[in-house]
Design an enzyme around this catalytic site. Structure first.
Site, short mmCIF file in Angstrom:
data_model
loop_
_atom_site.label_atom_id
_atom_site.label_comp_id
_atom_site.label_asym_id
_atom_site.label_seq_id
_atom_site.Cartn_x
_atom_site.Cartn_y
_atom_site.Cartn_z
N GLN A 46 5.97 8.96 -1.21
CA GLN A 46 6.39 7.60 -0.98
C GLN A 46 6.56 7.31 -2.80
O GLN A 46 5.81 7.59 -3.56
CB GLN A 46 5.58 6.68 -0.67
CG GLN A 46 5.60 6.82 0.87
CD GLN A 46 4.83 5.58 1.47
OE1 GLN A 46 3.73 5.48 1.11
NE2 GLN A 46 5.43 4.70 2.31
N ARG B 236 0.82 -1.30 0.14
CA ARG B 236 0.06 0.02 -0.01
C ARG B 236 0.83 1.30 -0.01
O ARG B 236 1.95 1.36 0.58
CB ARG B 236 -1.06 -0.11 1.01
CG ARG B 236 -0.23 0.33 2.51
CD ARG B 236 -1.18 0.70 3.82
NE ARG B 236 -0.66 0.82 4.90
CZ ARG B 236 -0.13 2.13 5.12
NH1 ARG B 236 0.03 2.90 4.36
NH2 ARG B 236 0.50 2.13 6.26
N VAL B 237 0.68 2.21 -0.58
CA VAL B 237 1.19 3.66 -0.60
C VAL B 237 0.54 4.42 0.14
O VAL B 237 -0.54 4.95 -0.14
CB VAL B 237 1.21 4.16 -2.09
CG1 VAL B 237 1.92 5.43 -2.13
CG2 VAL B 237 1.94 3.03 -3.19
N SER B 238 1.16 4.95 1.41
CA SER B 238 0.48 5.58 2.47
C SER B 238 0.39 7.06 2.25
O SER B 238 -0.23 7.78 2.82
CB SER B 238 1.13 5.21 3.90
OG SER B 238 2.26 5.81 3.75
N SER B 239 1.24 7.78 1.41
CA SER B 239 1.22 9.06 1.02
C SER B 239 1.89 9.38 -0.33
O SER B 239 2.67 8.57 -0.89
CB SER B 239 1.97 9.66 2.36
OG SER B 239 3.25 9.24 2.34
#
Length: 200
Positions: free
Chosen positions: A14, A8-11
């Site tokens: 990234q 998952r890419v949280s922000s």
């Protein structure tokens, strides 16, 4: 054995390419890499749900960059690790080298042992975080009270003439509706104040 990579890419800052490269170096096919560009506060994410409900099979290996890519919450991670274990899915975490060891055939118990350790450690961390959070909340409440701060709903001020009109109402000299009209109060506010007054 099918190797699946979940991330998952949280922000926005990234670098997704860097994360994808880590999986490709392991030999993962691009079609087997699932990404979610949404918050990791829970598991209600399209990519992860597709991965778990439609793609993962018993005997598969799920690869993630780091354990917190599954979720930010330790209790949720523990639940997922338990599900992987029950469904005989191996979890490999690139940032946890002990999970990346290639196991000889017949030594699957080592993977189970690592999973069990992760479950126990994360369970302890989650419990300790819960205790710490509750303790900080309690300390915050106590500190606020010691400074005379009121917590909870703001108190409603009594209107002018409250005591005499309240006494008239309690003595049944006037009705509640008449008291409300005299005090210019709505029904709910009147009864909240009446209860508040009685509790004094």
């Amino acid at each position: 054995m099918t190797v699946l990579a979940g991330e998952r890419v949280s922000s926005s800052y990234q670098n997704l390419d860097r994360q994808l490269d880590a999986f490709k170096k392991m030999g993962a096919n691009e079609r087997d890499i699932i990404t979610d560009k949404v918050s990791g506060k829970d598991f209600d994410r399209p990519g992860y749900l597709a991965l778990k409900n439609a793609m993962l099979r018993s005997g598969d290996t799920l690869v993630v960059k780091s354990i917190d890519r599954l979720s930010r919450r330790k209790d949720q991670i523990k639940t997922e690790l338990q599900w992987f274990k029950e469904n005989k899915i191996r979890l490999m975490v690139i940032d946890l080298p002990t999970t990346m060891v290639e196991l000889p055939e017949g030594h699957e118990w080592i993977s189970d042992m690592i999973n069990n350790i992760l479950i126990e450690v994360l369970s302890s961390i989650a419990e300790q975080e819960h205790i710490t959070t509750r303790q900080r909340q309690r300390e915050g409440i106590d500190a606020a009270k010691s400074r005379g701060k009121h917590l909870g709903r703001p108190r409603i001020d009594y209107p002018n003439g409250w005591e005499s009109i309240y006494n008239e109402w309690k003595s049944r000299n006037i009705t509640a509706k008449e008291a409300m009209n005299k005090l210019l109060l709505k029904r709910n506010t009147f009864y909240v104040l009446a209860k508040q007054w009685e509790n004094k």
